[in-house]
Scaffold this motif. Structure first.
Motif, PDB file in Angstrom:
ATOM      1  N   ARG A 443      -5.172   3.715 -10.333  1.00 29.54           N
ATOM      2  CA  ARG A 443      -5.566   4.091  -8.971  1.00 29.54           C
ATOM      3  C   ARG A 443      -5.559   5.602  -8.849  1.00 29.54           C
ATOM      4  O   ARG A 443      -4.697   6.275  -9.420  1.00 29.54           O
ATOM      5  CB  ARG A 443      -4.561   3.538  -7.950  1.00 29.54           C
ATOM      6  N   VAL A 444      -6.506   6.128  -8.084  1.00 37.58           N
ATOM      7  CA  VAL A 444      -6.573   7.570  -7.856  1.00 37.58           C
ATOM      8  C   VAL A 444      -6.378   7.832  -6.366  1.00 37.58           C
ATOM      9  O   VAL A 444      -7.117   7.287  -5.534  1.00 37.58           O
ATOM     10  CB  VAL A 444      -7.920   8.152  -8.313  1.00 37.58           C
ATOM     11  N   ILE A 445      -5.353   8.613  -6.057  1.00 36.66           N
ATOM     12  CA  ILE A 445      -5.067   8.953  -4.664  1.00 36.66           C
ATOM     13  C   ILE A 445      -5.169  10.480  -4.538  1.00 36.66           C
ATOM     14  O   ILE A 445      -4.435  11.224  -5.192  1.00 36.66           O
ATOM     15  CB  ILE A 445      -3.663   8.484  -4.244  1.00 36.66           C
ATOM     16  N   ARG A 446      -6.113  10.940  -3.691  1.00 41.79           N
ATOM     17  CA  ARG A 446      -6.298  12.385  -3.503  1.00 41.79           C
ATOM     18  C   ARG A 446      -5.943  12.755  -2.070  1.00 41.79           C
ATOM     19  O   ARG A 446      -6.439  12.145  -1.116  1.00 41.79           O
ATOM     20  CB  ARG A 446      -7.731  12.795  -3.814  1.00 41.79           C
ATOM     21  N   ASP A 447      -5.105  13.770  -1.934  1.00 39.77           N
ATOM     22  CA  ASP A 447      -4.749  14.322  -0.628  1.00 39.77           C
ATOM     23  C   ASP A 447      -4.948  15.839  -0.721  1.00 39.77           C
ATOM     24  O   ASP A 447      -4.055  16.568  -1.154  1.00 39.77           O
ATOM     25  CB  ASP A 447      -3.300  13.982  -0.281  1.00 39.77           C
ATOM     26  N   VAL A 451      -3.514  15.319  -6.413  1.00 38.42           N
ATOM     27  CA  VAL A 451      -4.153  14.139  -6.995  1.00 38.42           C
ATOM     28  C   VAL A 451      -3.095  13.343  -7.769  1.00 38.42           C
ATOM     29  O   VAL A 451      -2.440  13.884  -8.675  1.00 38.42           O
ATOM     30  CB  VAL A 451      -5.306  14.524  -7.942  1.00 38.42           C
ATOM     31  N   LYS A 454      -2.338   6.810 -10.858  1.00 38.70           N
ATOM     32  CA  LYS A 454      -1.245   5.865 -11.105  1.00 38.70           C
ATOM     33  C   LYS A 454      -1.743   4.705 -11.951  1.00 38.70           C
ATOM     34  O   LYS A 454      -2.623   3.947 -11.545  1.00 38.70           O
ATOM     35  CB  LYS A 454      -0.697   5.351  -9.767  1.00 38.70           C
ATOM     36  N   GLN A 456      -1.581   1.133 -13.175  1.00 41.97           N
ATOM     37  CA  GLN A 456      -1.028  -0.080 -12.566  1.00 41.97           C
ATOM     38  C   GLN A 456      -0.740  -1.175 -13.595  1.00 41.97           C
ATOM     39  O   GLN A 456      -0.073  -2.152 -13.285  1.00 41.97           O
ATOM     40  CB  GLN A 456      -2.006  -0.626 -11.520  1.00 41.97           C
TER      41      GLN A 456
END
Length: 530
Positions: A443-447, A451, A454, A456
């Motif tokens: 999973r890619v979470i960008r804020d 970045v 994760k 899984q």
């Protein structure tokens, strides 16, 4: 090792299992007797060939088996292969050599631990096989319950060799020619089995000790004899058409006159080795899949040994071929009957093999009075238990990846045959497995410029293109964390890609960190930061 494992299992046998195992043995015997004969007829083989396979499958394979509840004997799924092989080789005696060679191949496969392949059968296909067989049992037994017995017991293909009908046209013809006597016998028999099962489930001792199948047969035979004297139009007669028809031994016909023995002169013909390999592969496939299914049905949740089962099946086929019997496999119908009749250990399998032997030696003339409508009732109840509506709804709720292979397997078994249904089900099941496993494992979470990547699950080579695309999308000033804590395995190419990118990140002004990104999770975590 094989014998010591089996003896250890038998030493742990509990006497509390005995009533259940006796009941199950009687039920499997009653269901298996016409199946052995019917499969022999469908295979174009002598009747005793089916009985020999059933006896050896029960006593020998039952003793050596890797499963406590699996039942072996002649298999409907091999009937077409057997019939074509006999025709190709020219005689049944020559075909028996192929059975022996197939058994030797299975023993070798077992010692090479080929049984481990059973772990690669998708769960959805196993469930589809059980439901498909359950539905086929019900559909194929409806004509017998209605008194139309022109098709062999044990022929489970959609297109019937015996009368050139198919499963559904046979039911239609049976409805047109329904016998009142057969209908009464089958309905009364089903009623006895259902009511007896419910009362036994309530803990009533009498109903748990007295086998319902035995009572069902006694009442079925009595009803037919009642019709003989008081309702002649309902009487089914004692003909081959409507009764169990077991060959009867006599003083004039000893074992040597009714058994066939292998003709080893064929060993110089290469065709026999190809046929043997085909039998070994198909029989092993059916056995391993049925073993997975029997573990699912086992009320005590035991885990079978598939490699031990292959050795047991191989020894069984060697002996069956030497004694004039058909190929032996673990079979779904008899295994299901065994489980639903209360079996707790391999003793029920061994006992039913012993009962088949006693029937051949002593009781042929008595058993030939059992109406096939009684046997049909027993199998219909077993089929319904295998294919209850709840299985469909439960599998549907598990999602498309489970339901599609399941329903494809069911339809293939119903409209073609068991082997085709399994093969097409496995093909579709593996396609869904590949598709599911090809889904992104991270999973890619960008804020903003932060970045988080994760992992899984385990990350394999197929994820390399998506991961390269992600790394290319990173911009100067980004702060990137690759979190590998939830991946027990990371492919070497993936690991190299991630570690090599550290230099690129440094040149582009990207803050780049790997957290527990290692190829072997057992080692101490590796950290790299730039």
């Amino acid at each position: 090792m094989l014998f010591s494992t089996t003896l250890h299992t038998l030493r742990q046998y509990r006497t509390a299992y005995l009533p259940n195992d006796l009941t199950a043995a009687l039920s499997v015997f009653l269901a298996g007797l016409p199946l052995c004969l019917g499969i022999a007829l469908a295979s174009g083989a002598p009747l005793f060939g089916g009985l020999v396979a059933g006896i050896i499958g029960g006593i020998i394979v039952g003793f050596l088996s890797g499963s406590e509840i699996s039942v072996s004997g002649p298999a409907a799924g091999l009937a077409v292969i057997v019939a074509e092989s006999i025709s190709s080789l020219g005689s049944y005696e020559v075909f028996l050599v192929a059975v022996i060679l197939a058994g030797i191949m299975q023993v070798v496969m077992g010692f090479l631990k080929a049984g481990r392949l059973s772990s690669f059968f998708p769960d959805s296909v196993i469930k589809g096989m059980l439901v498909g067989i359950g539905l086929v049992i019900v559909l194929k037994q409806i004509p017998h319950a209605l008194g139309r017995d022109s098709d062999y017991e044990g022929e489970f293909e959609f297109s019937q060799l015996a009368d050139h009908e198919n499963t559904f046209t046979e039911i239609y013809q049976a409805l047109l020619t329904a016998s009142p006597g057969a209908m009464i016998i089958s309905l009364v028999s089903i009623g006895i089995l259902v009511v007896w099962d419910r009362l036994a489930g309530q803990g009533r001792k009498l109903f748990r000790l007295l086998p319902a199948a035995v009572l069902m047969v006694l009442i079925g035979v009595s009803l037919n004899q009642f019709f003989r004297y008081y309702l002649p139009d309902f009487y089914l007669g004692d003909s081959n058409e409507h009764m169990v028809r077991l060959p009867v031994l006599s003083a004039q016909k000893g074992w040597s006159s009714i058994l066939d023995f292998p003709d080893f002169s064929i060993l110089t013909d290469l065709r026999v080795y190809g046929i043997a390999a085909t039998i070994a592969l198909v029989a092993s496939l059916e056995t391993l899949i049925n073993l997975e299914a029997s573990d699912r049905l086992d009320p005590l949740n035991r885990v079978s040994s598939p490699s031990q089962e292959l050795v047991a099946q191989g020894i069984g086929n060697i002996l069956s071929g030497l004694a004039g019997g058909l190929p032996v496999t673990s079979v779904v119908v008899r295994t299901s009957t065994n489980v639903f009749s209360g079996s707790r250990s391999r003793l029920s399998t061994i006992l039913q093999g012993g009962l088949l032997l006693l029937a051949v030696l002593l009781a042929g003339s008595v058993l030939n009075h059992i109406p096939l409508a009684c046997i049909a009732a027993l199998l219909i109840v077993v089929g319904y238990k295998l294919a209850g509506p709840a299985v469909f709804s439960a599998t549907f709720r598990e999602g498309t990846s489970q339901f599609v292979p399941f329903i494809v397997t069911v339809l293939g078994i119903i409209f073609i045959d068991l082997l085709f249904g399994l093969l097409i089900g496995l093909a579709v099941g593996y396609l869904f497995v590949l598709y599911t496993n090809s889904q992104s494992p991270f999973r890619v979470i960008r804020d903003g410029h932060n970045v988080l990547v994760k992992f899984q699950k385990d990350v394999y080579f197929l994820s390399k293109p998506a991961l390269k695309e992600l790394l290319r999308s990173l911009k100067p000033g980004d702060s990137v964390l690759i979190d590998g804590r939830h991946a027990a395995f990371i492919d070497h190419d993936i690991y190299t890609l991630l570690t090599d990118y550290a230099k690129t990140a440094q040149r582009q002004g990207i803050n780049y960190e790997l957290r527990e990104v290692t190829q072997r999770k057992k080692n101490a975590p590796t950290y790299a930061a730039v």
